[in-house]
Design a protein around this motif. Structure first.
Motif, mmCIF file in Angstrom:
data_model
loop_
_atom_site.group_PDB
_atom_site.id
_atom_site.type_symbol
_atom_site.label_atom_id
_atom_site.label_comp_id
_atom_site.label_asym_id
_atom_site.label_seq_id
_atom_site.Cartn_x
_atom_site.Cartn_y
_atom_site.Cartn_z
ATOM 1 N N ASP A 179 -4.217 14.694 -1.271
ATOM 2 C CA ASP A 179 -3.657 16.039 -1.361
ATOM 3 C C ASP A 179 -2.453 16.147 -0.434
ATOM 4 O OD1 ASP A 179 -5.627 16.753 -3.146
ATOM 5 O OD2 ASP A 179 -6.959 17.584 -1.591
ATOM 6 N N SER A 180 -1.522 17.017 -0.780
ATOM 7 C CA SER A 180 -0.283 17.143 -0.017
ATOM 8 C C SER A 180 -0.516 17.574 1.422
ATOM 9 C CB SER A 180 0.650 18.144 -0.701
ATOM 10 O OG SER A 180 0.031 19.413 -0.812
ATOM 11 N N ASP A 181 -1.637 18.259 1.698
ATOM 12 C CA ASP A 181 -1.915 18.717 3.056
ATOM 13 C C ASP A 181 -2.798 17.735 3.827
ATOM 14 O OD1 ASP A 181 -4.191 19.110 1.568
ATOM 15 O OD2 ASP A 181 -4.602 21.138 2.328
ATOM 16 N N PHE A 182 -3.039 16.550 3.257
ATOM 17 C CA PHE A 182 -3.870 15.548 3.924
ATOM 18 C C PHE A 182 -3.069 14.973 5.093
ATOM 19 C CE2 PHE A 182 -6.820 11.802 3.786
ATOM 20 C CZ PHE A 182 -8.000 12.527 3.737
ATOM 21 N N PRO A 183 -3.600 14.983 6.324
ATOM 22 C CA PRO A 183 -2.841 14.493 7.487
ATOM 23 C C PRO A 183 -2.424 13.040 7.315
ATOM 24 C CG PRO A 183 -4.809 15.690 8.188
ATOM 25 C CD PRO A 183 -4.924 15.498 6.709
ATOM 26 N N TRP A 184 -1.222 12.701 7.811
ATOM 27 C CA TRP A 184 -0.674 11.360 7.611
ATOM 28 C C TRP A 184 -1.564 10.291 8.232
ATOM 29 C CZ3 TRP A 184 0.360 7.845 11.364
ATOM 30 C CH2 TRP A 184 0.415 8.315 12.687
ATOM 31 N N ASN A 185 -2.163 10.600 9.409
ATOM 32 C CA ASN A 185 -2.974 9.560 10.061
ATOM 33 C C ASN A 185 -4.249 9.275 9.279
ATOM 34 O OD1 ASN A 185 -4.025 12.070 10.753
ATOM 35 N ND2 ASN A 185 -4.597 11.467 12.825
ATOM 36 N N LEU A 186 -4.759 10.273 8.556
ATOM 37 C CA LEU A 186 -5.919 10.030 7.702
ATOM 38 C C LEU A 186 -5.516 9.211 6.477
ATOM 39 C CD1 LEU A 186 -7.867 13.424 7.816
ATOM 40 C CD2 LEU A 186 -8.480 11.259 8.897
ATOM 41 N N CYS A 187 -4.334 9.497 5.915
ATOM 42 C CA CYS A 187 -3.841 8.684 4.799
ATOM 43 C C CYS A 187 -3.724 7.228 5.219
ATOM 44 C CB CYS A 187 -2.478 9.198 4.329
ATOM 45 S SG CYS A 187 -2.460 10.858 3.637
ATOM 46 N N TYR A 188 -3.155 7.019 6.404
ATOM 47 C CA TYR A 188 -2.916 5.672 6.913
ATOM 48 C C TYR A 188 -4.233 4.930 7.146
ATOM 49 C CZ TYR A 188 -1.184 2.046 10.128
ATOM 50 O OH TYR A 188 -0.893 0.852 10.741
ATOM 51 N N MET A 189 -5.186 5.590 7.813
ATOM 52 C CA MET A 189 -6.430 4.908 8.170
ATOM 53 C C MET A 189 -7.351 4.751 6.953
ATOM 54 S SD MET A 189 -5.896 3.982 11.188
ATOM 55 C CE MET A 189 -7.489 3.160 11.347
ATOM 56 N N VAL A 248 0.844 -1.191 0.000
ATOM 57 C CA VAL A 248 0.000 0.000 0.000
ATOM 58 C C VAL A 248 0.885 1.250 0.000
ATOM 59 C CG1 VAL A 248 -1.879 1.206 1.172
ATOM 60 C CG2 VAL A 248 -1.702 -1.301 1.347
ATOM 61 N N GLU A 249 0.707 2.124 -0.995
ATOM 62 C CA GLU A 249 1.494 3.357 -1.088
ATOM 63 C C GLU A 249 0.530 4.533 -1.163
ATOM 64 O OE1 GLU A 249 4.042 6.574 -2.094
ATOM 65 O OE2 GLU A 249 2.243 5.986 -3.169
ATOM 66 N N SER A 250 0.678 5.485 -0.217
ATOM 67 C CA SER A 250 -0.263 6.607 -0.165
ATOM 68 C C SER A 250 0.425 7.959 -0.318
ATOM 69 C CB SER A 250 -1.035 6.578 1.163
ATOM 70 O OG SER A 250 -0.162 6.830 2.263
ATOM 71 N N GLY A 251 1.709 7.958 -0.723
ATOM 72 C CA GLY A 251 2.442 9.209 -0.846
ATOM 73 C C GLY A 251 2.624 9.693 -2.264
ATOM 74 N N SER A 252 2.054 8.979 -3.239
ATOM 75 C CA SER A 252 2.190 9.323 -4.662
ATOM 76 C C SER A 252 3.648 9.434 -5.084
ATOM 77 C CB SER A 252 1.455 10.648 -4.971
ATOM 78 O OG SER A 252 0.082 10.541 -4.683
ATOM 79 N N GLU A 253 4.481 8.544 -4.536
ATOM 80 C CA GLU A 253 5.904 8.524 -4.869
ATOM 81 C C GLU A 253 6.110 7.626 -6.088
ATOM 82 O OE1 GLU A 253 8.214 10.263 -3.531
ATOM 83 O OE2 GLU A 253 7.622 10.791 -1.479
#
Length: 296
Positions: free
Chosen positions: A93-103, A44-49
Motif C-alpha cells: 500500500d502507498s502508506d506502507f513505511p519504506w523500512n517495512l517494504c525494505y525488510m 527486488v522492486e517494492s514500489g510498484s513502478e
C-alpha cells in the motif's frame, strides 16, 4: 580462488523510479568489476513502478547492458561469469513505511534465493574494486566457520568505522586474505553470509514504530548469543551513498549517461592497489579514502 564456486545470491532492492540511475550504475559497476563466476542477481522492486519492472524484466546479463532509457552500452559481464537473473516484485500500500517494504522484501528474498551465500543490498551501493573479491569473502567465511561468520560486503563512510560499535583491532591474515574484526558483533543485510547462518538466525522480525531498528537489533543479539563473528575485508567492494549526496549523484549520473551510455559514476580500482592502501592505513578502505567527488 574458491574452487567450488558456490552460487552467491546478490539481492538488490529498489523502490522508486527516481533511484533508477543509482541502480543502473550499481549494475554496470558490478558487471565491470566482478570476476566471481557463479552469481544470482535478484532484482527486488517494492514500489510498484511499472517502468522499472519492465526494464528489469528486459535486462539480459548474457548480452551487453541496456540502460533504463533503452540505450545499449558496451558493458557486459567478464568472460566465464555466469549470472542467473531472478525477479522479485512486491506490492505494498502507498502508506506502507519504506523500512517495512525494505525488510519484508529482504525476508522474501531470503526465501527465494538459490545461492549458497546471500547478501542484500540497496541501490545506493556501488562496486569499486575489480577482481574476484567474492572468493576472498568466501575464504574468510570458510576460515572462521560457515555457520557463524558474516562478512561486510560493502565499505561504509569513514565515520562508520569510528563509531563505537564498529571499532576493530589489528589486521587479521587468513592465508592470502586480509581482514579486520570489529569489537562488537552486529548483523546487517549488507553482510555476506552462508545460508546456514540465515537458518541459525531464524525469523528476522520487522521493524515497528517503537523500534525502527528492531530487525537489526534482534538479529544482532541472536548472533552474539550464538558466538557469531563479523569481518571487514581489507579489500572493500563498494560504497554507500549518504542521503546528503544521493541526489547529486543521481543528477550527475543521469546527465553523464545521456552523453555517454557507458558512463559509470564511481571509479573502479584494481584489487591489489586497494589492498596495499589498506595495509598502509592499517584499517579497511572506506568511501572517503579515494577521490569520490561528485564534481569529478
Amino acid at each position: 580462488m574458491n574452487k567450488s564456486q558456490d552460487m552467491v545470491t546478490i539481492a538488490i532492492h529498489t523502490g522508486k523510479e527516481e533511484y533508477v540511475p543509482l541502480l543502473q550504475n550499481l549494475l554496470k559497476s558490478f558487471l565491470l568489476s566482478n570476476e566471481y563466476t557463479n552469481i544470482e542477481l535478484m532484482l527486488v522492486e517494492s514500489g510498484s513502478e511499472a517502468n522499472v519492472r519492465a526494464w528489469l524484466e528486459a535486462l539480459d546479463f548474457d548480452s551487453n547492458f541496456v540502460n533504463f532509457d533503452g540505450t545499449a552500452t558496451s558493458i557486459k559481464k567478464a568472460p566465464g561469469v555466469s549470472i542467473k537473473k531472478t525477479l522479485l516484485f512486491n506490492n505494498f500500500d502507498s502508506d506502507f513505511p519504506w523500512n517495512l517494504c525494505y525488510m519484508q522484501s529482504l525476508k522474501d528474498a531470503i526465501k527465494k534465493a538459490s545461492g549458497d551465500f546471500f547478501v542484500y543490498l540497496a541501490e545506493d551501493n556501488q562496486m569499486t574494486v575489480s577482481g574476484d573479491i567474492i572468493s576472498e569473502y568466501i575464504h574468510l567465511i570458510d576460515t572462521f566457520g560457515r555457520d557463524k561468520t558474516i562478512v561486510h560486503f560493502c565499505s561504509q563512510q569513514g565515520y562508520k568505522y569510528r563509531k563505537e560499535n564498529n571499532r576493530f583491532g589489528d589486521v587479521i591474515k587468513a592465508g592470502h586474505v586480509l581482514a579486520y574484526q570489529p569489537i562488537n558483533m552486529k548483523w546487517c543485510p549488507f553482510s555476506l553470509m552462508h545460508k546456514d547462518v540465515l537458518h541459525r538466525i531464524g525469523n528476522i522480525p520487522l521493524p515497528d514504530n517503537e523500534d525502527p531498528h528492531k530487525s537489526i537489533n534482534v538479529s544482532s543479539q541472536r548472533c552474539r548469543d550464538m558466538g557469531f563473528s563479523r569481518y571487514y575485508p581489507a579489500v572493500s567492494a563498494g560504497v554507500w551513498l549518504p542521503n546528503s549526496t544521493r541526489q547529486s549523484f543521481i543528477d550527475l549520473i543521469s546527465l553523464k549517461t545521456i552523453e555517454n551510455p557507458d558512463y559509470v559514476m564511481i571509479p573502479i580500482f584494481e584489487k591489489d592497489t586497494v589492498k596495499k592502501t589498506a595495509m598502509t592505513m592499517k584499517r579497511p578502505i572506506s568511501t572517503d579514502d579515494f577521490l569520490r567527488s561528485i564534481n569529478e
